[in-house]
Structure formats: structure tokens, C-alpha cells
Design a protein around this motif. Structure first.
Motif, PDB file in Angstrom:
ATOM      1  N   UNK A   1      21.885  17.391   6.049  1.00 23.92           N
ATOM      2  CA  UNK A   1      22.106  18.225   4.875  1.00 23.92           C
ATOM      3  C   UNK A   1      23.134  17.570   3.959  1.00 23.92           C
ATOM      4  N   UNK A   2      22.817  17.522   2.675  1.00 30.38           N
ATOM      5  CA  UNK A   2      23.654  16.847   1.697  1.00 30.38           C
ATOM      6  C   UNK A   2      23.192  15.430   1.428  1.00 30.38           C
ATOM      7  N   UNK A   3      22.128  15.007   2.116  1.00 33.84           N
ATOM      8  CA  UNK A   3      21.550  13.677   1.896  1.00 33.84           C
ATOM      9  C   UNK A   3      20.043  13.823   1.739  1.00 33.84           C
ATOM     10  N   UNK A   4      19.448  12.837   1.105  1.00 27.73           N
ATOM     11  CA  UNK A   4      18.002  12.846   0.909  1.00 27.73           C
ATOM     12  C   UNK A   4      17.479  11.414   0.966  1.00 27.73           C
ATOM     13  N   UNK A   5      16.169  11.292   0.963  1.00 28.63           N
ATOM     14  CA  UNK A   5      15.520   9.985   1.051  1.00 28.63           C
ATOM     15  C   UNK A   5      14.854   9.672  -0.280  1.00 28.63           C
ATOM     16  N   UNK A   6      15.080   8.453  -0.769  1.00 23.89           N
ATOM     17  CA  UNK A   6      14.394   7.991  -1.973  1.00 23.89           C
ATOM     18  C   UNK A   6      13.687   6.683  -1.626  1.00 23.89           C
ATOM     19  N   UNK A   7      12.647   6.382  -2.356  1.00 19.86           N
ATOM     20  CA  UNK A   7      11.928   5.119  -2.173  1.00 19.86           C
ATOM     21  C   UNK A   7      12.597   4.049  -3.018  1.00 19.86           C
ATOM     22  N   UNK A   8      12.810   2.893  -2.422  1.00 25.05           N
ATOM     23  CA  UNK A   8      13.392   1.769  -3.162  1.00 25.05           C
ATOM     24  C   UNK A   8      12.321   1.140  -4.034  1.00 25.05           C
ATOM     25  N   UNK A   9      12.601   0.917  -5.303  1.00 21.04           N
ATOM     26  CA  UNK A   9      11.590   0.345  -6.196  1.00 21.04           C
ATOM     27  C   UNK A   9      11.236  -1.106  -5.854  1.00 21.04           C
ATOM     28  N   UNK A  10      12.138  -1.810  -5.178  1.00 24.70           N
ATOM     29  CA  UNK A  10      11.860  -3.201  -4.848  1.00 24.70           C
ATOM     30  C   UNK A  10      11.072  -3.371  -3.542  1.00 24.70           C
ATOM     31  N   UNK A  11      10.663  -2.275  -2.935  1.00 25.25           N
ATOM     32  CA  UNK A  11       9.859  -2.347  -1.708  1.00 25.25           C
ATOM     33  C   UNK A  11       8.515  -3.002  -2.038  1.00 25.25           C
ATOM     34  N   UNK A  12       8.104  -3.918  -1.190  1.00 26.17           N
ATOM     35  CA  UNK A  12       6.900  -4.692  -1.480  1.00 26.17           C
ATOM     36  C   UNK A  12       5.841  -4.515  -0.386  1.00 26.17           C
ATOM     37  N   UNK A  13       4.869  -5.403  -0.391  1.00 24.06           N
ATOM     38  CA  UNK A  13       3.758  -5.326   0.560  1.00 24.06           C
ATOM     39  C   UNK A  13       4.233  -5.518   1.996  1.00 24.06           C
ATOM     40  N   UNK A  14       5.298  -6.288   2.199  1.00 23.71           N
ATOM     41  CA  UNK A  14       5.805  -6.498   3.553  1.00 23.71           C
ATOM     42  C   UNK A  14       6.283  -5.184   4.173  1.00 23.71           C
ATOM     43  N   UNK A  15       6.920  -4.338   3.369  1.00 23.42           N
ATOM     44  CA  UNK A  15       7.352  -3.045   3.903  1.00 23.42           C
ATOM     45  C   UNK A  15       6.153  -2.147   4.194  1.00 23.42           C
ATOM     46  N   UNK A  16       5.094  -2.274   3.425  1.00 26.70           N
ATOM     47  CA  UNK A  16       3.881  -1.497   3.685  1.00 26.70           C
ATOM     48  C   UNK A  16       3.246  -1.909   5.008  1.00 26.70           C
ATOM     49  N   UNK A  17       3.147  -3.199   5.226  1.00 27.54           N
ATOM     50  CA  UNK A  17       2.596  -3.691   6.493  1.00 27.54           C
ATOM     51  C   UNK A  17       3.504  -3.282   7.645  1.00 27.54           C
ATOM     52  N   UNK A  18       4.810  -3.405   7.452  1.00 25.89           N
ATOM     53  CA  UNK A  18       5.760  -2.986   8.477  1.00 25.89           C
ATOM     54  C   UNK A  18       5.655  -1.507   8.787  1.00 25.89           C
ATOM     55  N   UNK A  19       5.445  -0.679   7.763  1.00 20.61           N
ATOM     56  CA  UNK A  19       5.297   0.762   7.982  1.00 20.61           C
ATOM     57  C   UNK A  19       4.044   1.077   8.781  1.00 20.61           C
ATOM     58  N   UNK A  20       2.971   0.347   8.545  1.00 20.47           N
ATOM     59  CA  UNK A  20       1.742   0.577   9.326  1.00 20.47           C
ATOM     60  C   UNK A  20       1.993   0.256  10.791  1.00 20.47           C
ATOM     61  N   UNK A  21       2.677  -0.857  11.052  1.00 23.27           N
ATOM     62  CA  UNK A  21       3.015  -1.203  12.437  1.00 23.27           C
ATOM     63  C   UNK A  21       3.937  -0.151  13.036  1.00 23.27           C
ATOM     64  N   UNK A  22       4.915   0.313  12.259  1.00 24.43           N
ATOM     65  CA  UNK A  22       5.865   1.327  12.738  1.00 24.43           C
ATOM     66  C   UNK A  22       5.152   2.623  13.110  1.00 24.43           C
ATOM     67  N   UNK A  23       4.199   3.046  12.282  1.00 26.87           N
ATOM     68  CA  UNK A  23       3.466   4.286  12.574  1.00 26.87           C
ATOM     69  C   UNK A  23       2.810   4.201  13.942  1.00 26.87           C
ATOM     70  N   UNK A  24       2.191   3.080  14.238  1.00 23.75           N
ATOM     71  CA  UNK A  24       1.482   2.915  15.511  1.00 23.75           C
ATOM     72  C   UNK A  24       2.452   2.857  16.682  1.00 23.75           C
ATOM     73  N   UNK A  25       3.555   2.137  16.512  1.00 30.68           N
ATOM     74  CA  UNK A  25       4.471   1.901  17.629  1.00 30.68           C
ATOM     75  C   UNK A  25       5.363   3.108  17.919  1.00 30.68           C
ATOM     76  N   UNK A  26       6.044   3.628  16.916  1.00 32.53           N
ATOM     77  CA  UNK A  26       7.023   4.685  17.165  1.00 32.53           C
ATOM     78  C   UNK A  26       6.940   5.857  16.202  1.00 32.53           C
ATOM     79  N   UNK A  27       6.437   5.637  15.008  1.00 33.59           N
ATOM     80  CA  UNK A  27       6.477   6.668  13.974  1.00 33.59           C
ATOM     81  C   UNK A  27       5.747   7.937  14.346  1.00 33.59           C
ATOM     82  N   UNK A  28       4.582   7.797  14.930  1.00 32.99           N
ATOM     83  CA  UNK A  28       3.802   8.991  15.268  1.00 32.99           C
ATOM     84  C   UNK A  28       4.524   9.851  16.297  1.00 32.99           C
ATOM     85  N   UNK A  29       5.211   9.203  17.244  1.00 35.63           N
ATOM     86  CA  UNK A  29       5.921   9.970  18.283  1.00 35.63           C
ATOM     87  C   UNK A  29       7.139  10.674  17.720  1.00 35.63           C
TER      88      UNK A  29
END
Length: 130
Positions: A52-80
Motif C-alpha cells: 500500500x502506497x506503491x504501484x507498478x508502472x511499465x517502463x517505456x524502455x522495455x523491449x522484446x527481451x523483456x517480453x521473451x523473459x516474461x513468457x519464460x517467467x510465466x511458465x516457470x514461476x509466474x503462474x504459481x
């Protein structure tokens, strides 16, 4: 008010969710290639302790590498971790006092699924308005 909510959050579910993120971070730091996932997990553990008192924003400089990393993260730990937030939020919403905490848990599901390319900032940060 946010201090009271943060203390309730910490006692009821924040500590357990932070432990989950920390375990995921430790596991990710075992291999050199997954260290960015570990760092993101440790950032989210900090956020899960005192949200509480904090929030999440998307960084504008995020690129395709972070997208690929997020897909891997979803499979490995994100879903759990997202399932953990969903279960915790549902359990907190059973009581009237727990409803704001349950809503906060539901709001943390997107960051638990796609942490790379995101930044945790104070709600008073001017970038929150954009």
C-alpha cells in the motif's frame, strides 16, 4: 490508513507471499542466465511485504527481451505465484475487513505474471499519472 493496511497485509498474507517470491528468486539465481528473473523476484518480494502506497508502472524502455523473459517467467514461476495471489485474495475477501486486502492481492496478479519491464514506484511519483 495505508500504514494500518500494510501492517494487516504483512500479518495476514504479505509475509507468506514474500517468502514465495524470495524462494523463486533464490532458485532463479542458481543459474547465471536466470539472474534477471531472480532480481525481479526479489523486487516483487519487497513489494509483496508492503504494497500500500506503491504501484507498478511499465517502463517505456522495455523491449522484446523483456517480453521473451516474461513468457519464460510465466511458465516457470509466474503462474504459481499468480495462483497464490488468487487464492490469498479469495480467502481475504471472506471478511469485510479483508476485502481491501483481497483486492490488493488481485491487483498484484499482473506483476506476478509479467515482472520484467515493470517498475515499482510510490503512488506519489509523477509517472503514475501517465
Amino acid at each position: 490508513m495505508k500504514t494500518i493496511l500494510n501492517v494487516l497485509w504483512l500479518v495476514l498474507c504479505g509475509l507468506w507471499m514474500a517468502i514465495g517470491y524470495a524462494v523463486a528468486g533464490i532458485i532463479c539465481c542458481l543459474l547465471i542466465i536466470t539472474i534477471p528473473f531472480g532480481i525481479a523476484s526479489f523486487r516483487m518480494a519487497d513489494y509483496a511485504l508492503w504494497p500500500f502506497g506503491r504501484t507498478v508502472i511499465r517502463r517505456p524502455e522495455a523491449d522484446a527481451a523483456s517480453t521473451v523473459g516474461n513468457i519464460i517467467w510465466i511458465v516457470v514461476a509466474g503462474i504459481w505465484l499468480a495462483i497464490g495471489h488468487l487464492a490469498t485474495g479469495a480467502a481475504l475477501c471472506i471478511t469485510i475487513i479483508g476485502i481491501p486486502l483481497g483486492i490488493a492481492s488481485f491487483k498484484m496478479i499482473p506483476i506476478s505474471l509479467v515482472p520484467l519491464g515493470a517498475q515499482i514506484v510510490s503512488t506519489s511519483d509523477p509517472r503514475v499519472a501517465y
